[in-house]
Design an enzyme around this catalytic site. Structure first.
Site, mmCIF file in Angstrom:
data_model
loop_
_atom_site.group_PDB
_atom_site.id
_atom_site.type_symbol
_atom_site.label_atom_id
_atom_site.label_comp_id
_atom_site.label_asym_id
_atom_site.label_seq_id
_atom_site.Cartn_x
_atom_site.Cartn_y
_atom_site.Cartn_z
ATOM 1 N N ASP A 107 0.862 -1.170 0.000
ATOM 2 C CA ASP A 107 0.000 0.000 0.000
ATOM 3 C C ASP A 107 0.909 1.233 0.000
ATOM 4 O O ASP A 107 1.408 1.633 -1.040
ATOM 5 C CB ASP A 107 -0.885 -0.098 1.245
ATOM 6 C CG ASP A 107 -1.975 0.947 1.289
ATOM 7 O OD1 ASP A 107 -2.502 1.297 0.230
ATOM 8 O OD2 ASP A 107 -2.302 1.424 2.391
ATOM 9 N N ASP A 163 -7.175 -8.777 6.074
ATOM 10 C CA ASP A 163 -8.201 -8.550 7.084
ATOM 11 C C ASP A 163 -8.701 -7.122 7.124
ATOM 12 O O ASP A 163 -8.076 -6.204 6.606
ATOM 13 C CB ASP A 163 -7.635 -8.874 8.467
ATOM 14 C CG ASP A 163 -6.651 -7.797 8.940
ATOM 15 O OD1 ASP A 163 -5.677 -7.519 8.201
ATOM 16 O OD2 ASP A 163 -6.864 -7.215 10.017
ATOM 17 N N ARG A 169 -10.148 -12.825 6.790
ATOM 18 C CA ARG A 169 -8.983 -13.526 6.242
ATOM 19 C C ARG A 169 -9.390 -14.850 5.595
ATOM 20 O O ARG A 169 -8.710 -15.367 4.732
ATOM 21 C CB ARG A 169 -7.967 -13.829 7.353
ATOM 22 C CG ARG A 169 -7.371 -12.595 8.013
ATOM 23 C CD ARG A 169 -6.195 -12.993 8.887
ATOM 24 N NE ARG A 169 -5.818 -11.948 9.835
ATOM 25 C CZ ARG A 169 -5.039 -10.918 9.542
ATOM 26 N NH1 ARG A 169 -4.559 -10.768 8.333
ATOM 27 N NH2 ARG A 169 -4.738 -10.026 10.462
HETATM 28 P P1 IMP Z 1 1.937 -0.414 3.822
HETATM 29 O O1 IMP Z 1 3.030 -0.380 4.827
HETATM 30 O O2 IMP Z 1 1.138 0.861 3.825
HETATM 31 O O3 IMP Z 1 2.388 -0.790 2.440
HETATM 32 O O4 IMP Z 1 0.878 -1.451 4.332
HETATM 33 C C1 IMP Z 1 0.999 -2.772 4.129
HETATM 34 C C2 IMP Z 1 0.088 -3.544 5.046
HETATM 35 O O5 IMP Z 1 -1.134 -2.845 5.291
HETATM 36 C C3 IMP Z 1 -0.306 -4.824 4.391
HETATM 37 O O6 IMP Z 1 0.603 -5.856 4.671
HETATM 38 C C4 IMP Z 1 -1.689 -5.068 4.953
HETATM 39 O O7 IMP Z 1 -1.619 -5.798 6.158
HETATM 40 C C5 IMP Z 1 -2.248 -3.690 5.213
HETATM 41 N N1 IMP Z 1 -3.133 -3.229 4.123
HETATM 42 C C6 IMP Z 1 -2.892 -2.290 3.193
HETATM 43 N N2 IMP Z 1 -3.924 -2.150 2.338
HETATM 44 C C7 IMP Z 1 -4.852 -3.051 2.744
HETATM 45 C C8 IMP Z 1 -6.152 -3.415 2.227
HETATM 46 O O8 IMP Z 1 -6.694 -2.903 1.233
HETATM 47 N N3 IMP Z 1 -6.780 -4.399 2.916
HETATM 48 C C9 IMP Z 1 -6.261 -5.022 4.003
HETATM 49 N N4 IMP Z 1 -5.050 -4.716 4.508
HETATM 50 C C10 IMP Z 1 -4.351 -3.737 3.876
HETATM 51 MG MG MG Z 2 -3.383 -6.362 8.019
#
Ligand code: IMP
Ligand code: MG
Length: 179
Positions: A107, A163, A169
């Site tokens: 993300d 989740d 999940r």
């Molecule tokens: P980042 O550090 O912002 O890239 O976030 C990564 C983590 O956020 C992922 O491993 C997920 O656990 C959670 N995450 C990000 N987007 C989503 C989504 O659309 N649904 C569920 N979990 C998400």
């Molecule tokens: Mg998560």
């Protein structure tokens, strides 16, 4: 959460079980070819990537090992805290392995960036990143992903390991969550 609410919040299926299966076979074949004869360690980031890892390893037809790390950046909801904590680390020496990080979704990229830095500093033979889902429009840090099975728009999705506040999940597909 009761079952009615659980079902009502599933807006629509974004990626079906069959679509996931087909892509995993393709990626499994690619790993099988690229890493044949090399020591492979797949490092999965808990909890979200555990379903993906379970299916991915069964599509790999050469010897490989697995390990788990726990890194979290979302707490009880749909907005990023911006903080990444590695709450469980792998125990083995990775300097004799070709490491493949297996992630559920990228993300903002913060979680993965930190994990990559930590693992790189331990000098693996090589380091690659495979993610099931990629939301490039949300990226806040620069990041190289080697394989993304699906690129998706800026939607909050659940299922297949992902989740919302620990639920969903167990869905066998990826669904859009109704906020
Ligand atoms: P980042 O550090 O912002 O890239 O976030 C990564 C983590 O956020 C992922 O491993 C997920 O656990 C959670 N995450 C990000 N987007 C989503 C989504 O659309 N649904 C569920 N979990 C998400
Ligand atoms: Mg998560």
């Amino acid at each position: 959460m009761d079952t009615n609410e659980f079902n009502q919040r599933i807006e629509r299926i974004l990626i079906t079980e069959d679509e996931i299966k087909t892509k995993i076979q393709m990626v499994g074949n690619r790993i099988t070819q690229d890493y044949n004869g090399k020591p492979i360690l797949l490092v999965s980031i808990l909890k979200g990537a555990f379903v993906f890892l379970a299916d991915l390893i069964r599509a790999i037809k050469v010897p490989c090992e697995i390990s788990f790390m726990c890194a979290k950046s979302y707490y009880n909801g749909t907005t990023s805290s911006g903080k990444v904590n590695i709450t469980m680390d792998i125990s083995q020496d990775i300097s004799n392995y070709h490491v493949i990080i297996v992630e559920d979704i990228i993300d903002t990229g913060r979680t993965l960036k930190d994990v990559i830095e930590v693992l790189k500093s331990r000098n693996p033979l090589s380091l690659k990143v495979i993610t099931l889902l990629d939301k490039p429009s949300r990226r806040l840090v620069e990041l190289d992903t080697d394989i993304a099975l699906f690129t998706i728009p800026d939607l909050f999705v659940v299922g297949y390991g992902l989740d919302c506040a620990e639920y969903y999940r167990n869905l066998p597909y990826i669904a859009v969550y109704k906020e």
